[in-house]
Write an enzyme that holds these catalytic residues in place. Structure first.
Site, mmCIF file in Angstrom:
data_model
loop_
_atom_site.group_PDB
_atom_site.id
_atom_site.type_symbol
_atom_site.label_atom_id
_atom_site.label_comp_id
_atom_site.label_asym_id
_atom_site.label_seq_id
_atom_site.Cartn_x
_atom_site.Cartn_y
_atom_site.Cartn_z
ATOM 1 N N CYS A 57 -28.746 73.704 -2.209
ATOM 2 C CA CYS A 57 -27.462 74.424 -2.279
ATOM 3 C C CYS A 57 -26.476 73.690 -3.181
ATOM 4 C CB CYS A 57 -26.888 74.576 -0.869
ATOM 5 S SG CYS A 57 -25.387 75.566 -0.841
ATOM 6 N N CYS A 61 -20.875 70.469 1.121
ATOM 7 C CA CYS A 61 -20.508 70.296 2.530
ATOM 8 C C CYS A 61 -21.081 68.966 3.055
ATOM 9 C CB CYS A 61 -21.024 71.467 3.355
ATOM 10 S SG CYS A 61 -20.599 73.064 2.620
ATOM 11 N N CYS A 64 -24.116 68.667 5.607
ATOM 12 C CA CYS A 64 -25.260 69.583 5.507
ATOM 13 C C CYS A 64 -26.510 68.963 4.891
ATOM 14 C CB CYS A 64 -24.853 70.822 4.715
ATOM 15 S SG CYS A 64 -26.120 72.114 4.781
ATOM 16 N N CYS A 101 -30.299 85.907 13.537
ATOM 17 C CA CYS A 101 -29.346 85.439 12.531
ATOM 18 C C CYS A 101 -30.097 84.799 11.362
ATOM 19 C CB CYS A 101 -28.401 84.440 13.179
ATOM 20 S SG CYS A 101 -27.184 83.792 12.025
ATOM 21 N N CYS A 132 -27.579 89.491 12.230
ATOM 22 C CA CYS A 132 -26.489 88.643 11.740
ATOM 23 C C CYS A 132 -26.993 87.959 10.482
ATOM 24 C CB CYS A 132 -26.116 87.615 12.803
ATOM 25 S SG CYS A 132 -24.805 86.483 12.259
ATOM 26 N N CYS A 192 -18.464 86.586 13.049
ATOM 27 C CA CYS A 192 -18.879 85.385 13.779
ATOM 28 C C CYS A 192 -18.299 84.218 12.992
ATOM 29 C CB CYS A 192 -20.406 85.318 13.825
ATOM 30 S SG CYS A 192 -21.040 83.750 14.472
ATOM 31 N N ARG A 264 -20.130 80.342 21.399
ATOM 32 C CA ARG A 264 -21.516 79.851 21.356
ATOM 33 C C ARG A 264 -21.572 78.329 21.339
ATOM 34 N NH1 ARG A 264 -23.593 82.337 17.031
ATOM 35 N NH2 ARG A 264 -23.799 84.186 18.318
HETATM 36 N N1 SAM Z 1 -24.659 78.519 3.259
HETATM 37 C C1 SAM Z 1 -23.946 79.339 4.150
HETATM 38 C C2 SAM Z 1 -22.567 78.823 4.411
HETATM 39 O O1 SAM Z 1 -22.378 77.613 4.454
HETATM 40 O O2 SAM Z 1 -21.651 79.629 4.616
HETATM 41 C C3 SAM Z 1 -24.646 79.605 5.450
HETATM 42 C C4 SAM Z 1 -25.465 78.540 6.146
HETATM 43 S S1 SAM Z 1 -24.588 77.128 6.775
HETATM 44 C C5 SAM Z 1 -25.868 75.970 7.079
HETATM 45 C C6 SAM Z 1 -23.956 77.664 8.329
HETATM 46 C C7 SAM Z 1 -23.129 76.715 9.156
HETATM 47 O O3 SAM Z 1 -23.962 75.800 9.844
HETATM 48 C C8 SAM Z 1 -22.125 75.823 8.486
HETATM 49 O O4 SAM Z 1 -20.949 76.483 8.145
HETATM 50 C C9 SAM Z 1 -21.856 74.789 9.544
HETATM 51 O O5 SAM Z 1 -20.788 75.193 10.382
HETATM 52 C C10 SAM Z 1 -23.168 74.748 10.338
HETATM 53 N N2 SAM Z 1 -23.871 73.464 10.101
HETATM 54 C C11 SAM Z 1 -24.545 73.126 9.000
HETATM 55 N N3 SAM Z 1 -25.049 71.867 9.105
HETATM 56 C C12 SAM Z 1 -24.676 71.396 10.317
HETATM 57 C C13 SAM Z 1 -24.868 70.158 11.003
HETATM 58 N N4 SAM Z 1 -25.529 69.147 10.442
HETATM 59 N N5 SAM Z 1 -24.351 70.016 12.240
HETATM 60 C C14 SAM Z 1 -23.675 71.043 12.802
HETATM 61 N N6 SAM Z 1 -23.446 72.232 12.194
HETATM 62 C C15 SAM Z 1 -23.931 72.415 10.972
HETATM 63 C C1 DTB Z 2 -23.484 78.185 13.201
HETATM 64 O O1 DTB Z 2 -22.278 78.095 13.502
HETATM 65 N N1 DTB Z 2 -24.386 77.268 13.442
HETATM 66 C C2 DTB Z 2 -25.671 77.672 12.928
HETATM 67 C C3 DTB Z 2 -25.385 79.085 12.375
HETATM 68 N N2 DTB Z 2 -23.995 79.228 12.584
HETATM 69 C C4 DTB Z 2 -25.809 79.456 11.035
HETATM 70 C C5 DTB Z 2 -26.274 76.704 11.999
HETATM 71 C C6 DTB Z 2 -26.444 75.339 12.610
HETATM 72 C C7 DTB Z 2 -27.133 74.514 11.612
HETATM 73 C C8 DTB Z 2 -27.476 73.167 12.134
HETATM 74 C C9 DTB Z 2 -28.088 72.300 11.109
HETATM 75 C C10 DTB Z 2 -29.415 72.736 10.569
HETATM 76 O O2 DTB Z 2 -30.227 73.363 11.251
HETATM 77 O O3 DTB Z 2 -29.654 72.394 9.404
HETATM 78 FE FE1 SF4 Z 3 -24.716 75.082 1.316
HETATM 79 FE FE2 SF4 Z 3 -25.012 73.781 3.588
HETATM 80 FE FE3 SF4 Z 3 -22.588 74.181 2.628
HETATM 81 FE FE4 SF4 Z 3 -24.000 76.280 3.584
HETATM 82 S S1 SF4 Z 3 -23.247 74.529 4.746
HETATM 83 S S2 SF4 Z 3 -22.807 76.188 1.686
HETATM 84 S S3 SF4 Z 3 -26.069 75.620 3.008
HETATM 85 S S4 SF4 Z 3 -24.184 72.936 1.654
#
Ligand code: SAM
Ligand code: DTB
Ligand code: SF4
Length: 325
Positions: A57, A61, A64, A101, A132, A192, A264
């Site tokens: 990506c 973030c 992530c 989702c 979702c 959501c 959630r």
């Molecule tokens: N790329 C899209 C975006 O960021 O909008 C969708 C997928 S993203 C992985 C969805 C959400 O997962 C993020 O906004 C964040 O709140 C949550 N998330 C991602 N990595 C995480 C982590 N290591 N621990 C907890 N929540 C996480």
């Molecule tokens: C949300 O709030 N948490 C979910 C979903 N929406 C997309 C994602 C959690 C991701 C946790 C880290 C991972 O699995 O990489």
């Molecule tokens: Fe990309 Fe992860 Fe950020 Fe979603 S949360 S935009 S997958 S870097």
């Protein structure tokens, strides 16, 4: 039973702070009272996640595993086949999940991907599940196409307070996130939206994040509260763990500010004791992600979750039932 109070979108910071900081027993009692006025307290909704496009990506973030800018070694995949999504969704339905989702590691979808996304929504809906998607930022045209394909919910998290946001993400702004949320709601897709705690933020950031959600024009239908899952080689890999009591306070405040939303208990359950999760349910959480993988990170085994539900006398919400009073 008491009539539930009307929904408020004019909460002030002073009110939210006073609620959050009241003695813990008073906070839990109030949150559970609000919960009972609006939901069956013994029902928890099950959602299942699937990563439909993983890694690589362009966003930065800090939490992530999927950001190409972080050091993590996750390799980038292509968008997966529609048939595979539908067969995975079928398995999730057999496991009792009512919402499916689909998440993609994108800043926003490309137009060339839209037809496949529409087919995924269509196919999962045909199984009788709620759909979702979480695909990043959306333009109006993309929102309309997903809505017309039958998408029920769109997940887009604000992640943290506006103040702390730039410490976590620099490649898109807090205002960009709110714009996407407004677009989604105006098009008639359910919203959501939640965030992550335990990212080294202050207490006021947790409160302000929930206030930002509770003072949107309408409360999000679902509010995921994620506990940071620390990922090796990301900037937040070694951040200090959040006091679990602060986490429960965050859940309770979400329940009180947004009484009719599904709150959630999202990422991070693998590191939580059963007792902490039980306290989160008491504080008003009434939805979880099921299955042993979230998008890329671990989640508790289904057997373990079922045993916990049995010990607590919790039942999974049936399809088509939102658990509300
Ligand atoms: N790329 C899209 C975006 O960021 O909008 C969708 C997928 S993203 C992985 C969805 C959400 O997962 C993020 O906004 C964040 O709140 C949550 N998330 C991602 N990595 C995480 C982590 N290591 N621990 C907890 N929540 C996480
Ligand atoms: C949300 O709030 N948490 C979910 C979903 N929406 C997309 C994602 C959690 C991701 C946790 C880290 C991972 O699995 O990489
Ligand atoms: Fe990309 Fe992860 Fe950020 Fe979603 S949360 S935009 S997958 S870097």
């Amino acid at each position: 039973m008491l009539d539930a109070a009307p929904l408020r979108t004019d909460w002030t910071r002073e009110e939210a702070e006073a609620l959050y900081n009241q003695p813990f027993m008073d906070l839990l009692f109030q949150a559970q009272s609000v919960h009972r006025q609006n939901f069956d307290p013994n029902q928890v909704q099950k959602s299942k996640l699937l990563s439909i496009k993983t890694g690589g990506c362009a966003e930065d973030c800090a939490y992530c595993s999927q950001s190409a800018r972080n050091g993590s070694q996750l390799s980038a995949s292509k968008l997966i086949e529609v048939e595979r999504v539908i067969s995975e969704a079928r398995k999730a339905k057999e496991g009792g999940a009512t919402r499916y989702c689909m998440g993609a590691a994108w800043r926003s979808p490309k137009d060339r991907d839209m037809a496949a996304l529409e087919a995924m929504v269509h196919g999962v809906k045909e199984l009788g599940m709620e759909t979702c998607m979480t695909l990043g930022m959306l333009e109006d045209e993309q929102v309309f196409r997903l809505r017309d394909a039958g998408l029920d919910y769109y997940n887009h998290n604000i992640d943290t307070s506006e103040r702390y946001y730039s410490e976590i993400i620099t490649t898109r702004t807090f205002a960009d996130r709110i714009d996407t949320l407004n677009r989604v709601r105006e098009a008639g897709i359910k919203v959501c939206a939640g965030g992550i705690v335990g990212m080294g933020e202050q207490q006021m950031d947790r409160i302000d994040m929930l206030l930002a959600l509770a003072t949107l024009e309408e409360h999000p239908d679902s509010v995921p509260v994620n506990m940071l899952i620390p990922i090796a080689d990301t900037p937040l890999a070694d951040v200090q763990k959040l006091d679990p009591i602060e986490f429960v306070r965050t859940i309770a405040l979400a329940r009180i500010l947004m009484p009719k939303s599904h709150v959630r208990l999202s990422a991070g359950r693998t590191d939580m004791t059963d007792e902490l999760q039980a306290m989160c349910f008491f504080a008003g959480a009434n939805s979880i992600f099921v299955g042993d993988t979230l998008l890329t990170a671990d989640n508790p085994e289904e057997d373990h979750d079922q045993a916990l539900f049995d010990r607590l006398g919790i039942q999974a919400m049936a399809a088509g039932c939102d658990g509300s009073r």
